[in-house]
Write a protein that holds these residues in place. Structure first.
Motif, PDB file in Angstrom:
ATOM      1  N   GLY A  54      48.195  24.976  16.814  1.00 60.45           N
ATOM      2  CA  GLY A  54      49.294  25.547  17.173  1.00 60.45           C
ATOM      3  C   GLY A  54      49.008  25.539  18.852  1.00 60.45           C
ATOM      4  N   TYR A  55      49.779  26.675  18.523  1.00 58.43           N
ATOM      5  CA  TYR A  55      50.019  27.520  20.609  1.00 58.43           C
ATOM      6  C   TYR A  55      48.289  28.313  20.852  1.00 58.43           C
ATOM      7  CZ  TYR A  55      54.612  27.468  20.229  1.00 58.43           C
ATOM      8  OH  TYR A  55      55.988  26.890  19.842  1.00 58.43           O
ATOM      9  N   PRO A  56      47.806  28.032  21.826  1.00 54.81           N
ATOM     10  CA  PRO A  56      46.679  28.508  22.159  1.00 54.81           C
ATOM     11  C   PRO A  56      46.639  30.057  22.897  1.00 54.81           C
ATOM     12  CG  PRO A  56      47.280  26.737  24.138  1.00 54.81           C
ATOM     13  CD  PRO A  56      48.413  26.477  22.719  1.00 54.81           C
ATOM     14  N   SER A  57      45.574  30.455  22.836  1.00 53.83           N
ATOM     15  CA  SER A  57      45.388  31.915  23.705  1.00 53.83           C
ATOM     16  C   SER A  57      45.737  31.178  24.526  1.00 53.83           C
ATOM     17  CB  SER A  57      43.837  32.511  22.983  1.00 53.83           C
ATOM     18  OG  SER A  57      44.236  33.752  23.587  1.00 53.83           O
ATOM     19  N   PHE A  58      45.941  32.617  25.900  1.00 59.57           N
ATOM     20  CA  PHE A  58      45.751  32.443  27.003  1.00 59.57           C
ATOM     21  C   PHE A  58      45.434  33.640  27.899  1.00 59.57           C
ATOM     22  CE2 PHE A  58      50.377  33.725  26.403  1.00 59.57           C
ATOM     23  CZ  PHE A  58      50.805  34.220  27.380  1.00 59.57           C
ATOM     24  N   GLU A  59      45.574  33.958  29.224  1.00 62.06           N
ATOM     25  CA  GLU A  59      45.470  35.037  29.959  1.00 62.06           C
ATOM     26  C   GLU A  59      45.930  35.226  30.476  1.00 62.06           C
ATOM     27  OE1 GLU A  59      41.067  35.134  31.098  1.00 62.06           O
ATOM     28  OE2 GLU A  59      40.829  34.184  29.735  1.00 62.06           O
ATOM     29  N   ASN A  60      46.226  36.324  31.960  1.00 62.21           N
ATOM     30  CA  ASN A  60      46.674  36.523  33.216  1.00 62.21           C
ATOM     31  C   ASN A  60      45.757  36.130  34.421  1.00 62.21           C
ATOM     32  OD1 ASN A  60      49.437  36.580  32.889  1.00 62.21           O
ATOM     33  ND2 ASN A  60      48.870  39.077  32.339  1.00 62.21           N
ATOM     34  N   ASP A  61      46.196  35.412  35.137  1.00 70.99           N
ATOM     35  CA  ASP A  61      45.464  35.087  36.021  1.00 70.99           C
ATOM     36  C   ASP A  61      45.148  36.533  36.871  1.00 70.99           C
ATOM     37  OD1 ASP A  61      44.147  33.383  38.117  1.00 70.99           O
ATOM     38  OD2 ASP A  61      45.312  34.549  39.383  1.00 70.99           O
ATOM     39  N   GLU A  62      43.215  36.826  37.302  1.00 69.22           N
ATOM     40  CA  GLU A  62      43.537  38.273  38.534  1.00 69.22           C
ATOM     41  C   GLU A  62      43.847  38.746  39.468  1.00 69.22           C
ATOM     42  OE1 GLU A  62      41.100  41.828  37.985  1.00 69.22           O
ATOM     43  OE2 GLU A  62      41.288  40.367  36.057  1.00 69.22           O
ATOM     44  N   LEU A  63      43.543  36.923  40.375  1.00 67.93           N
ATOM     45  CA  LEU A  63      44.421  37.479  41.303  1.00 67.93           C
ATOM     46  C   LEU A  63      46.133  38.419  40.948  1.00 67.93           C
ATOM     47  CD1 LEU A  63      42.799  34.885  43.591  1.00 67.93           C
ATOM     48  CD2 LEU A  63      42.649  37.543  43.351  1.00 67.93           C
ATOM     49  N   LEU A  64      47.081  36.623  40.533  1.00 69.72           N
ATOM     50  CA  LEU A  64      48.075  37.145  40.652  1.00 69.72           C
ATOM     51  C   LEU A  64      48.939  38.497  39.628  1.00 69.72           C
ATOM     52  CD1 LEU A  64      49.717  33.285  39.285  1.00 69.72           C
ATOM     53  CD2 LEU A  64      49.716  34.232  41.160  1.00 69.72           C
ATOM     54  N   PHE A  65      47.695  38.969  38.524  1.00 69.00           N
ATOM     55  CA  PHE A  65      47.867  40.423  37.764  1.00 69.00           C
ATOM     56  C   PHE A  65      48.051  41.335  39.249  1.00 69.00           C
ATOM     57  CE2 PHE A  65      46.548  44.404  35.917  1.00 69.00           C
ATOM     58  CZ  PHE A  65      47.313  44.526  35.248  1.00 69.00           C
ATOM     59  N   ASN A  66      46.946  41.195  39.836  1.00 70.55           N
ATOM     60  CA  ASN A  66      46.601  42.369  41.047  1.00 70.55           C
ATOM     61  C   ASN A  66      47.600  42.484  42.038  1.00 70.55           C
ATOM     62  OD1 ASN A  66      44.338  43.404  40.127  1.00 70.55           O
ATOM     63  ND2 ASN A  66      42.762  42.085  41.130  1.00 70.55           N
ATOM     64  N   LEU A  67      48.025  41.500  42.327  1.00 73.70           N
ATOM     65  CA  LEU A  67      49.391  41.318  43.519  1.00 73.70           C
ATOM     66  C   LEU A  67      50.214  41.973  42.560  1.00 73.70           C
ATOM     67  CD1 LEU A  67      50.435  40.397  45.878  1.00 73.70           C
ATOM     68  CD2 LEU A  67      50.770  38.399  45.067  1.00 73.70           C
ATOM     69  N   PHE A  68      50.629  41.286  41.712  1.00 72.48           N
ATOM     70  CA  PHE A  68      51.828  42.100  40.285  1.00 72.48           C
ATOM     71  C   PHE A  68      52.250  43.542  40.253  1.00 72.48           C
ATOM     72  CE2 PHE A  68      53.935  42.975  36.607  1.00 72.48           C
ATOM     73  CZ  PHE A  68      54.909  42.104  36.720  1.00 72.48           C
ATOM     74  N   LYS A  69      50.342  44.275  39.983  1.00 70.27           N
ATOM     75  CA  LYS A  69      51.101  45.240  40.085  1.00 70.27           C
ATOM     76  C   LYS A  69      51.417  45.535  41.382  1.00 70.27           C
ATOM     77  CE  LYS A  69      47.550  49.146  37.946  1.00 70.27           C
ATOM     78  NZ  LYS A  69      46.715  48.895  37.785  1.00 70.27           N
ATOM     79  N   SER A  70      50.638  45.916  42.095  1.00 64.26           N
ATOM     80  CA  SER A  70      50.302  45.925  43.949  1.00 64.26           C
ATOM     81  C   SER A  70      52.913  45.985  44.328  1.00 64.26           C
ATOM     82  CB  SER A  70      49.804  45.410  44.234  1.00 64.26           C
ATOM     83  OG  SER A  70      50.440  43.955  45.055  1.00 64.26           O
ATOM     84  N   ILE A  71      52.897  45.122  44.164  1.00 62.69           N
ATOM     85  CA  ILE A  71      54.819  44.761  44.246  1.00 62.69           C
ATOM     86  C   ILE A  71      55.138  45.495  43.692  1.00 62.69           C
ATOM     87  CG2 ILE A  71      56.656  43.278  44.450  1.00 62.69           C
ATOM     88  CD1 ILE A  71      54.477  40.995  44.838  1.00 62.69           C
ATOM     89  N   ILE A  72      54.987  45.910  42.213  1.00 60.70           N
ATOM     90  CA  ILE A  72      56.061  46.901  41.295  1.00 60.70           C
ATOM     91  C   ILE A  72      55.641  48.288  42.263  1.00 60.70           C
ATOM     92  CG2 ILE A  72      56.302  48.001  39.384  1.00 60.70           C
ATOM     93  CD1 ILE A  72      57.079  45.357  39.252  1.00 60.70           C
ATOM     94  N   ASN A  73      53.996  48.887  42.106  1.00 61.45           N
ATOM     95  CA  ASN A  73      54.352  49.271  42.174  1.00 61.45           C
ATOM     96  C   ASN A  73      54.716  50.438  44.080  1.00 61.45           C
ATOM     97  OD1 ASN A  73      53.023  51.018  39.935  1.00 61.45           O
ATOM     98  ND2 ASN A  73      50.667  50.121  40.966  1.00 61.45           N
ATOM     99  N   GLU A  74      53.942  49.250  44.549  1.00 58.25           N
ATOM    100  CA  GLU A  74      54.712  49.692  46.094  1.00 58.25           C
ATOM    101  C   GLU A  74      56.571  49.524  46.084  1.00 58.25           C
ATOM    102  OE1 GLU A  74      54.695  46.729  50.319  1.00 58.25           O
ATOM    103  OE2 GLU A  74      53.704  45.913  49.008  1.00 58.25           O
ATOM    104  N   LYS A  75      56.908  48.348  45.855  1.00 56.92           N
ATOM    105  CA  LYS A  75      58.367  48.319  45.815  1.00 56.92           C
ATOM    106  C   LYS A  75      59.256  49.714  44.547  1.00 56.92           C
ATOM    107  CE  LYS A  75      58.519  45.222  49.049  1.00 56.92           C
ATOM    108  NZ  LYS A  75      59.130  45.445  50.329  1.00 56.92           N
ATOM    109  N   ASN A  76      58.272  49.727  43.569  1.00 62.39           N
ATOM    110  CA  ASN A  76      59.345  50.189  43.094  1.00 62.39           C
ATOM    111  C   ASN A  76      60.204  50.288  42.087  1.00 62.39           C
ATOM    112  OD1 ASN A  76      59.116  53.184  41.260  1.00 62.39           O
ATOM    113  ND2 ASN A  76      60.055  54.273  42.661  1.00 62.39           N
ATOM    114  N   TYR A  77      60.517  48.863  41.601  1.00 61.26           N
ATOM    115  CA  TYR A  77      61.373  48.540  40.789  1.00 61.26           C
ATOM    116  C   TYR A  77      60.983  49.076  39.470  1.00 61.26           C
ATOM    117  CZ  TYR A  77      60.897  44.682  44.373  1.00 61.26           C
ATOM    118  OH  TYR A  77      61.313  43.642  45.321  1.00 61.26           O
ATOM    119  N   ALA A  78      59.763  49.501  38.895  1.00 70.50           N
ATOM    120  CA  ALA A  78      60.239  50.082  37.650  1.00 70.50           C
ATOM    121  C   ALA A  78      58.678  50.548  37.663  1.00 70.50           C
ATOM    122  CB  ALA A  78      59.867  48.637  36.792  1.00 70.50           C
ATOM    123  N   GLY A  79      58.455  51.388  36.219  1.00 75.09           N
ATOM    124  CA  GLY A  79      57.169  52.157  35.996  1.00 75.09           C
ATOM    125  C   GLY A  79      56.599  51.079  35.615  1.00 75.09           C
TER     126      GLY A  79
END
Length: 388
Positions: free
Chosen positions: A292-317
């Motif tokens: 069946g479907y394998p396990s997966f993980e979020n890329d560390e660099l993408l995660f950090n960039l995503f978190k910074s954009i959300i917090n910076e732009k205040n799109y959502a908590g």
């Protein structure tokens, strides 16, 4: 107001109408004939180039630069669930329902397509839009990859609505996100006999009970408490009469694990226990599992960039999840090929009674989450192209 959020607000009615149209006419698996036609109609209207495939999947692209591509993925299929909600957009197809929010994912993707097409000249690359079938069944992601969905792609992003998170919040997990799955079937064979004389037979029901009990020992006594694995027997069928010893039982279930090593260990141990338990009680058993479907993980660099954009732009908590999900997701196939980011979009609203679990007959979303999803998908893709 941030431009992406402003544009997404202006697209709300469009996305709401799309989501409700899809909700009223759900389709399952890869039989997405009306669904794909609706997507095509909007892509043509936006003058976005696309290609439709035999599985009703669609790959579209915005931008002309092929050396820097970011992909957005939306799954489109519904479930075989009865819609029991009392809403104007209740499913009109009996026994089918968008009970997991893929109608919202598709609406958000079309909204993001409209937004990104409007600023196409500003993109430092191209955004590929993957409209995917069969996430709930056989893993349509594999087919889309075979069709070339990831050719030239540097990273891929996907969201999933989440009824446990309030609208206005976004959740994401650093590292491992989701479990692997291995559906399986066990056939236990014994020897039929009269119920009054069990010694003349080999009781496949009794053997099955012992197998079920022994399998749970893998979880409780062989897997470290800090690791994650679940073995579920969800279906049993055997016997023909209440006063007869059954000659055969068929059981079906699923193994869910986090991490390749635990997955391989559990499969090996289940096979061993099934075979030897049956032998112990004079029967025989066959264990057949599906990769069946394998396990997966979020890329560390993408995660950090995503978190910074959300917090910076205040799109959502922003909520950083501390535990992976034991649920499965065929986005894992994309994540095996390119750096990926998968996150949860809050759609819960207790005030309006939007609290019911996904895959259930009363599932619904707070449609205001469409605005946030569109803004975040568009902004993140835009920023990724700038960064890369």
């Amino acid at each position: 107001m941030d431009e992406f959020l402003k544009e997404s607000n202006e697209l709300f009615s469009l996305m709401q109408n799309i989501r409700r149209e899809l909700h009223m006419y759900p389709e399952i698996d890869n039989k997405l004939y009306k669904t794909s036609e609706l997507v095509e109609s909007y892509l043509r209207n936006f003058n976005i180039k696309y290609k439709k495939y035999s599985n009703n999947g669609i790959i579209a692209e915005i931008g002309s630069k092929k050396d820097n591509i970011v992909a957005l993925r939306a799954d489109m299929d519904a479930l075989e669930v009865f819609d029991l909600k009392d809403v104007p957009y209740k499913s009109k197809v009996e026994g089918y329902m968008h009970a997991c929010g893929h109608d919202a994912h598709t609406a958000i993707q079309i909204g993001a397509a409209a937004l990104l097409k409007k600023i196409e000249g500003e993109l430092d690359g191209s955004v590929r839009l993957i409209f995917q079938p069969a996430e709930e069944t056989y893993g349509g992601a594999k087919e889309m990859i075979e069709y070339g969905a990831l050719e030239g792609v540097k990273s891929i992003i996907a969201l999933h609505v989440d009824e446990t998170i309030d609208t206005g919040k976004i959740g994401a997990k650093r590292g491992v996100v989701s479990a692997a799955s291995n559906p399986f079937k066990i056939i236990v064979r014994g020897k039929g006999a009269h119920g009054a004389y069990p010694e003349d037979g080999v009781d496949s029901v009794y053997i099955s009970a012992k197998i079920i009990d022994n399998l749970q020992g893998i979880i409780s006594r062989e897997i470290a408490a800090v690791n994650n694995a679940v073995i579920t027997i969800g279906k049993i069928n055997g016997g023909t009469a209440l006063n007869a010893i059954s000659s055969e039982v068929i059981m079906e279930g699923i193994i869910r694990t986090l991490g390749k090593d635990i997955r391989e260990y559990c499969i090996d141990r289940v096979s061993n226990i099934v075979e030897n338990t049956a032998k112990m009680y004079r029967g025989e058993a066959v264990f057949d599992f599906i990769e069946g479907y394998p396990s997966f993980e979020n890329d560390e660099l993408l995660f950090n960039l995503f978190k910074s954009i959300i917090n910076e732009k205040n799109y959502a908590g922003f909520i950083e999840a501390d535990k992976p999900s034991m649920g499965v997701e065929d986005f894992a196939y994309y994540a095996q090929k390119v750096p990926s980011l998968y996150y949860k979009l809050g759609c819960r609203n207790e005030k309006f009674g939007i609290i019911n679990p996904s895959h259930g007959s009363y599932f619904d979303i707070d449609e205001k989450c469409l605005i946030i999803g569109c803004a975040v998908q568009s902004a993140f893709a835009y920023k990724l192209l700038k960064r890369e």
